[in-house]
Design a protein around this motif. Structure first.
Motif: not given
Length: 397
Positions: A324-349
């Motif tokens: 996820i590319i975002t400046s929202s802490v809330r959006a980042a937290a929601r994304f990392t909590d909800a996505i079921d994957a081996a790796a979840v990235l915030v603002n990184a390739s």
């Protein structure tokens, strides 16, 4: 002796080898790769020529191709592994019970590890180094398309092992001229302790479904980049291009782009131009959403909300890496909590989901399953555990 008997004998020696012995062997293996670079590149050129003449896609040829720089990277990977802590003997947990029994759970090698992989000769060196450091013998079954390359690499590695006093049979190449060798390896339960497949969906599915040997499943990578409504769009474009273009033929390359509708009009013109300038074809058909292209193609969908993006990834994602590319802490937290994957990235390739990039020295694969290991697999993931229980004449009441 069969290759399985030789591997088992070598694994017994490696299980009790000191870290100093293993590290010395790894450094010698790195030097052997470099000193044998000319022979390895010559063998690889023959493999590449055959692949191109047979019409192999350039994305696959790129995986097969070895250069001086790539061999240098393989050698550095072995040196990096030598510098990492030895997982064997590490106490995972332990303590003294109320009755005085001392209990320790410690890391131990699997024993004999089989690797079945496609046209990636760099895997040969990475797998040999990681299995050696973790105290395992390895049986390497690469593809026939890389047979000459793999043979040259393994010859260099085995000579280094022998020169340092560890058994050369700790690293063995399985014949790749016939499919029968794969079937035999998959049915070698009791002789091989674990199998790890690395390659496309068809290879992985075949090994998982047909093997009687326990399998650690590595997965395909339909990796998403989601550009949120609060994203820094310049950052998003840099990350998108890196994730898609830097090396499109690998499993951690981005295959799908999701863009929030609120920023689509501003972001997409620049993104589409940049992708086109880099030779990337953009697909918007639903049948493309679940595709791992492994080439200069990407799917695109505009979504109305973060939750729509999450739902899309849940439906089409492969459980590998999602960003996820975002400046929202809330959006980042929601994304990392909800996505079921081996790796979840915030603002990184997504390209950072790699054992070498994460400080593991190298990786044996990226597991998308949930048992034993998940994500990039380094040294600890190539061990099991056993309990050592010490008493003083204890008997159970």
């Amino acid at each position: 002796m069969s290759i399985y008997e030789k591997a088992r004998a070598a694994s017994i020696t490696l299980a009790s080898a000191l870290r100093t012995q293993k590290d010395a062997a790894l450094l010698a293996m790195a030097s052997a790769l470099e000193s044998s670079a000319a022979a390895i590149i010559e063998a690889n050129a023959a493999d590449v020529e055959v692949a191109r003449k047979s019409g192999t896609p350039e994305s696959t040829v790129d995986r097969l191709l070895l250069t001086q720089a790539r061999i240098g990277g393989m050698a550095q990977g072995l040196r990096d592994i030598a510098g990492l802590p030895d997982p064997v003997g590490e106490v995972v947990r332990g303590g003294t019970l109320a009755n005085g029994l001392q209990v320790r759970q410690i890391r131990v090698p699997f024993g004999v590890v089989g690797i079945i992989y496609e046209a990636r000769p760099n895997v040969t060196a990475d797998a040999a180094g990681l299995t050696l450091k973790s105290g395992n013998a390895v049986l390497l079954r690469g593809s026939g398309s890389a047979a000459r390359s793999n043979a040259a690499i393994v010859a260099a590695l085995r000579s280094a092992l022998a020169a340092t006093g560890l058994p050369a049979d700790a690293v063995q190449l399985v014949d790749s001229s016939t499919r029968d060798s794969v079937k035999e390896l998959m049915r070698a339960r009791g002789q091989v302790d674990v199998l790890i497949p690395r390659g496309g969906a068809s290879l992985i599915r075949t090994v998982v479904e047909e093997s009687s040997v326990p399998v650690i499943e590595t997965g395909v990578g339909n990796c998403h980049i989601y550009v949120d409504e609060s994203a820094d769009l310049d950052m998003a474009l840099r990350i998108l291009l890196n994730a898609k273009v830097q090396r499109p033929s690998v499993c951690n390359a981005a295959e799908s782009l999701l863009v929030h509708a609120a920023v689509a009009d501003e972001f997409l013109p620049a993104a589409m131009k940049a992708l086109a300038d880099n030779g990337v074809t953009v697909n918007t058909n639903e049948e493309d959403f679940g595709t791992e292209f492994l080439s200069l193609e990407i799917s695109l969908k505009i979504v109305d909300s973060l939750d729509d993006a999450i739902a899309h990834i849940r439906r089409y994602g492969s459980g590998h890496s999602e960003a996820i590319i975002t400046s929202s802490v809330r959006a980042a937290a929601r994304f990392t909590d909800a996505i079921d994957a081996a790796a979840v990235l915030v603002n990184a390739s997504t390209r950072f989901v790699d054992g070498g990039e994460l400080g593991f020295g190298a990786e044996i694969g990226i597991s998308t399953q949930k048992l034993h290991a998940r994500g990039p697999m380094g040294l600890p993931e190539l061990t099991s555990t056993k309990y050592v229980i010490t008493g003083d004449g204890h008997i159970r009441a």
